[in-house]
Every structure is written in structure tokens, then in C-alpha cells.
Design a protein around this motif. Sequence first.
Motif: not given
Length: 209
Positions: A162-176
Motif C-alpha cells: 500500500q506504499e506506507l513508509s516505515n513510520k506509517q507502518i509503525a504507527d499503524k501497528l503500534f511498534i517502533s
Amino acid sequence: MINPQTKLFIVDDHQMIVDGLKSLLNNEDQYQVVGCSNQPLDVIKLLETTPVDILLTDINMPEMSGVELTRVVKKQFPSIKILALSMFGDYQVIKEMIDAGISGYILKNTGKQGLLEALRRILEGHTYFSEEVTQELMKGHPVTGTCCLTNREIEIIRLIEQELSNKQIADKLFISERTVETHRKNIFRKTCTQSLVGLLKYAYEHKIV
């Protein structure tokens, strides 16, 4: 400061297609068609003297196919990005073009906005497949081997698609972000891929996305 124009080269054995593409792009200030050819065998020599950012190529051409042309261009001019154009979205052909190194694949019935979107996404460093092409890829027969991926890794692959960045993925999954980066490294290692194109191809083949 004015941004330099993106230099495009069009290869198609049908002059009508070449003329149509040039007409679509003529009024777009961002792009400049610096060359065209109906003979894929002549393209390599032309590229030696003509700086090109994106090569738009047909697939079914006499003497040299789009697959063969893509392989040669990516070997000799690795910085050139390639957008494949075809009347058909056959799974095997799409797969061969991806393996050869394309950055995008659209059908020739795509409208002007679809073409511009493909060029924009490719310029930004993404891959682009039109909706019909994506659907055809997802029909491909899956192969074994996804069992080595954890549920979390599969989840991250779908977010990468879905072209999410590492930060966006981290925020979505509540991980660093660091955890996301670790997962990404493990994903590339487990899938034996080295690029996003390779990873997406793997994901499509295994019906992960």
C-alpha cells in the motif's frame, strides 16, 4: 529554479501508437519526448547518445521483444526506468517483464490520466501496475514457501504494497520504526528478494496481497 523535464523515449512498431503517445504528452511541461523508434534493435544505439529517464516500450515487436529489450536496456543503462505498454495483460508476460526489470506495466487502452499517473509514480521511485494488470498478477498460481513468514511479516508486506513508509507502518501497528526495519530485513531474507519489485512479485505469486 525550474525543474528539468523528464526525458522519455517511446518504442513501438506501430507508428499510430507512437504518434498517439506523443500527442498525449505534448502539452505536459514536465515531460519531453526525446526519441521514438519503430525498430527495437536500433534503440540501444540511440540510447548511447540520447539521455533518457523513462523508456516506454511495447512488448510484442518483431525482431526483438519488449522482454529482450528490457533486459538489454537494464543491463547497459541501469538508471533508465521502463514502463511496459501492451494490448494484453497476460500473467506470464507480465511476470517475464517484471523479472526483466520494468518499473511499471499498463495496458494501451489506458487514458491520459492513467499514463501520467504511471509516469509520476515511477519517477517517485515506486512501481506502477494498472488495475487490470494487478488483477491478472493476483490470478497467478501460487507456489509453496509462505510458511516461513510470520503473520506479522505478512501484515507488513501488505502495508508495504500500500506504499506506507516505515513510520506509517509503525504507527499503524503500534511498534517502533526500528522493529519495522528489522521485519523488512527478515522479509527480504526469507523471500530471497532484494528490491520492492521483487518483493511485490513474490507477494503476488504467493497470493499474499
